[in-house]
Structure formats: structure tokens, C-alpha cells
Design an enzyme around this catalytic site. Structure first.
Site, PDB file in Angstrom:
ATOM      1  N   CYS A   1      20.443   5.129  29.233  1.00  0.00           N
ATOM      2  CA  CYS A   1      20.522   3.845  28.544  1.00  0.00           C
ATOM      3  C   CYS A   1      20.580   2.669  29.344  1.00  0.00           C
ATOM      4  O   CYS A   1      20.285   1.479  28.882  1.00  0.00           O
ATOM      5  CB  CYS A   1      21.992   3.848  27.631  1.00  0.00           C
ATOM      6  SG  CYS A   1      21.905   5.119  26.451  1.00  0.00           S
TER       7      CYS A   1
ATOM      8  N   GLY B   1      24.588   7.833  29.113  1.00  0.00           N
ATOM      9  CA  GLY B   1      24.612   9.234  28.940  1.00  0.00           C
ATOM     10  C   GLY B   1      24.964  10.007  30.216  1.00  0.00           C
ATOM     11  O   GLY B   1      24.443   9.557  31.361  1.00  0.00           O
TER      12      GLY B   1
ATOM     13  N   HIS C   1      18.243   1.132  19.257  1.00  0.00           N
ATOM     14  CA  HIS C   1      18.743   1.436  20.877  1.00  0.00           C
ATOM     15  C   HIS C   1      17.206   2.139  21.176  1.00  0.00           C
ATOM     16  O   HIS C   1      17.676   3.370  21.407  1.00  0.00           O
ATOM     17  CB  HIS C   1      19.954   1.724  21.029  1.00  0.00           C
ATOM     18  CG  HIS C   1      20.303   2.390  22.317  1.00  0.00           C
ATOM     19  ND1 HIS C   1      19.667   1.620  23.322  1.00  0.00           N
ATOM     20  CD2 HIS C   1      20.959   3.145  22.829  1.00  0.00           C
ATOM     21  CE1 HIS C   1      20.226   2.201  24.703  1.00  0.00           C
ATOM     22  NE2 HIS C   1      20.938   3.263  24.298  1.00  0.00           N
TER      23      HIS C   1
ATOM     24  N   CYS D   1      27.170   1.656  28.379  1.00  0.00           N
ATOM     25  CA  CYS D   1      27.678   2.896  28.661  1.00  0.00           C
ATOM     26  C   CYS D   1      26.324   3.859  28.878  1.00  0.00           C
ATOM     27  O   CYS D   1      25.200   3.611  28.282  1.00  0.00           O
ATOM     28  CB  CYS D   1      28.365   3.583  27.608  1.00  0.00           C
ATOM     29  SG  CYS D   1      27.861   3.467  26.002  1.00  0.00           S
TER      30      CYS D   1
END
Length: 395
Positions: free
Chosen positions: A91, A382, A350, A380
Site C-alpha cells: 500500500c 500489508g 484505494h 499502513c
């Protein structure tokens, strides 16, 4: 004399709904090339002045396979002399790409580069996705949380840190309200470049697929008409849990690109930058609570630059789930009025690899409008990480 990396332009597609939105049939190189070409045009530089392209992408297969950055550069009409590389920090991929492009300018003498991100969830995260040897059995035995879905990690954060459904829905409602006001005020217009493309349309009754030409000129996800009552009626994904379609970001497609150059090159060309890249950090956390990643990354970033939380004028904290933002905001003491001021991914969507670049472009434009000095883009990641990037705005 130290070389600074400045951002002089940004361009992105509208964020499309995965599988049923305008970009559901648009190939990766075409989508990436579209925003690259527009970012170069907006920067006022010649295509052959660009030395390198760095694009982030989290799902590098199918249409995104074999270096979509290089393919996108060619698709953009950039000469073959322009190099390209694609990187994956999940991300944070789009933000990482901007950092890599900036560092090449600051440290390696590159004068002009492109940094950005792209994701085509529609054409990749589907029944054709390559799952051959997708799990390393030895790693699974050692750290099974590495393979935990983001949805599961969000529920762990909600339960572990006592963040209930009511607070998640409350944040999501505010996110939709803010994005509705921002869209009405045209605050995304300077970012988005319309794209005309072919969309796949599935007949609900016959399941027959047809194709139609569409133009995407705004984000498809926002639902400013959302109400508290409506959110409360949505069933959680897991019975008895807290995450719903209303307090999580939708699956999405999109691409974003920024043109970066050295401060000396910008001055020589008479260009006023949007902002200056100041730094990027990443930090690891336990994979089963990956949503708390910014709490590890942000203090590291600020310490390295001699700043405090209150010194930052604008924050863009990407949220796949509302619970992540609530935890990080509260833990770090971030002023809610400075955080995701025009809404966030809960409303917009997203596209994993794109979002970091989208947020960087947005914070630069919004920061100038507000005459801000510092902005931080954070998220944050993954696998159990957080990332944060610092930008100094040029007013």
C-alpha cells in the site's frame, strides 16, 4: 551545495470502482501512460528530458507484469531512452516510488524523473490470479500471520485496542461528508486528468459482456449522501464483528504520476514547485496488526527531521479501514482537523499501488491552498509495516 528534489506537477485518473467501474477493462500500461503523459505536459518539460520513471504496483501480474513502469513510459509516448522500474511496498508503493525518484535526483545526478503508482484490481485480483505456489509452507509454519488478510488484521486491531463499530462508522460518515464538500468545491479538479476508455458492462440477467466507451473525470466511490442510519444498517463482513462495506475502502482501479526534478533544474526553467521532498521512512510491526504501522513510522520520520506532531500542518493517512486511522490518530495525538481534510480512501477508494502517489499530489495542492508548510503522507502496509513521507510545501 545540496541538491533538493522538488515536485513540479501531478496528474491522476479518477479512482474507478473495481470490476464495475469505468477502468475495469483498461490495461495497466495504458492507464500508467495516460497519467505520465499528462504529468509531463503539466510540468512543461520535453518528454526526452525525463531520465527515469519509477512506478509502484502491489499486484504485479497480468496486465501489470514485467515492469509496467517501462511499458507505461513507452505507452505515454516518452522516447525509448527513458528508463523505468516498478517497485512493490504494497500500500506504500506509490509513495515509495516518489521517494526512489527523489533520491535519484538528490544522490545520483538525475535531473528529471517521474514517480507514481498504479493498480488494476479489476484485471488482476480475479479468478485468473496466479495462485501457483502462492504460499511458502516454511514461512507459513514460522509466521502464519504473514498470510493474514487485511480484513482479518483490521478486526484484530479493533478488538485488541477496543475500537468499536460506532467509532468506525462515525469516522466513515465524516470522511464521506468531507469528500462531498471537497468535490462540490472542486478541490480534486487540479489533480484529475479525464480518461476516455472502454468499459466492460455485464448484463445482470444474461451475464453477457458488452463494451462501451466512457470518460472518467471524477472519482466513482464517494457517497456524500451517506447517513449514520444507513451505515448502521450495513451488516459486518464477519458476523458479530465490526468491519463493514461502509467503514472500509472499496476495491478500486487507478493511476497517478508526479514529475520531480532538481531544484536547480526547476530554477533554470523558471518553474515554481508544488513542494520539496524531505524524506521517507518505513518501519515494521507485527503482521497481525499491520494497521498500526504509521505509529511506528511517523515518530521515526519526525525525529530524523527535528519535527514534532504539532509542526505538521496537513496529514494524509491512508485507510483501508476506518479502525486504522482512529487508532493511529488517537495514539499519536494528531489533530483531527488536520487529518484527511478532504476525506480519504474510505470514500475515494484505494488502488493499492496508486494511493501513495495520489495522496502526495493531493497534499501538495491542498497544502498550497491552505498556505501550509509541512505535510506528511502515511499509511499502513500489508505484511506488517508502516511508511511515512515528509513534504515541504511551496506557497
Amino acid at each position: 551545495m545540496t541538491t533538493e528534489a522538488v515536485i513540479v506537477s501531478t496528474a491522476r485518473t479518477g479512482v474507478g470502482k473495481a470490476y464495475r467501474g469505468a477502468l475495469n477493462n483498461t490495461e495497466g500500461p495504458t492507464m500508467a501512460g495516460h497519467v505520465m503523459a499528462e504529468a509531463v505536459r503539466r510540468a512543461g518539460v520535453e518528454p526526452d528530458e525525463v531520465e527515469d520513471v519509477v512506478m509502484g504496483c502491489a499486484m504485479q501480474q497480468g496486465t501489470m507484469v514485467m515492469n509496467v513502469a517501462r511499458k507505461g513510459a513507452v505507452r505515454a509516448g516518452l522516447p525509448v531512452t527513458v528508463a523505468g522500474t516498478t517497485i512493490d511496498r504494497q500500500c506504500a508503493s506509490g509513495l515509495q516510488a516518489i521517494a526512489v525518484a527523489a533520491r535519484s535526483i538528490m544522490l545520483d545526478g538525475v535531473e528529471i524523473a517521474i514517480g507514481g503508482g498504479i493498480e488494476s484490481i479489476s484485471l488482476v485480483q480475479n479468478e485468473h490470479m496466479n495462485r501457483f505456489h502462492a504460499v511458502d509452507d516454511e514461512l507459513m509454519a514460522m509466521k502464519p500471520e504473514m498470510y493474514m488478510s487485511m480484513l482479518d488484521t483490521a478486526e484484530i486491531v479493533a478488538e485488541r485496542y477496543k475500537i468499536g463499530r460506532d467509532r468506525q462508522d462515525e469516522y466513515s460518515l465524516e470522511c464521506q461528508r468531507r469528500i462531498g464538500a471537497a468535490m462540490q468545491a472542486g478541490r480534486f479538479n487540479a489533480e484529475i486528468v479525464p480518461i476516455t476508455t472502454t468499459m466492460a458492462v455485464v448484463n445482470k440477467d444474461t451475464r453477457e459482456v458488452s463494451y462501451q466507451q466512457v470518460t472518467l473525470s471524477k472519482d466513482e466511490g464517494p457517497r456524500p449522501e451517506t447517513t449514520a442510519e444507513g451505515l448502521a444498517k450495513i451488516k459486518p463482513v464477519f458476523e458479530g464483528k465490526t468491519i463493514t462495506a461502509g467503514n472500509a475502502s472499496q476495491l478500486s482501479d487507478g493511476a497517478s504520476a508526479c514529475v520531480l526534478m532538481s531544484d536547480k533544474t526547476a530554477a533554470k526553467k523558471g518553474l515554481k514547485p508544488l513542494g520539496i521532498f524531505r524524506g521517507f521512512v518505513a518501519a515494521g510491526v507485527e503482521p497481525d496488526e499491520m494497521g498500526i504501522g504509521p505509529v511506528a513510522a511517523i515518530p521515526r520520520l519526525l525525529k530524523r527531521h527535528g519535527l514534532r506532531i504539532d509542526d505538521i500542518d496537513l496529514w494524509e493517512l491512508n485507510e483501508a479501514y476506518a479502525v486504522q486511522v482512529i487508532y493511529c490518530r488517537d495514539k499519536l495525538g494528531i489533530d483531527p482537523d488536520k487529518l484527511n481534510v478532504n476525506g480519504g480512501s474510505i470514500a475515494i477508494g484505494h488502488p493499492y499501488g496508486m494511493t501513495g502517489s495520489r495522496l502526495a499530489g493531493h497534499i501538495l495542492i491542498e497544502g498550497r491552498r491552505r498556505k501550509a508548510k509541512y505535510g506528511v503522507v502515511t499509511m499502513c502496509i500489508g505484511g506488517g509495516m508502516g511508511a511515512a513521507g515528509l513534504f515541504e510545501l511551496v506557497n
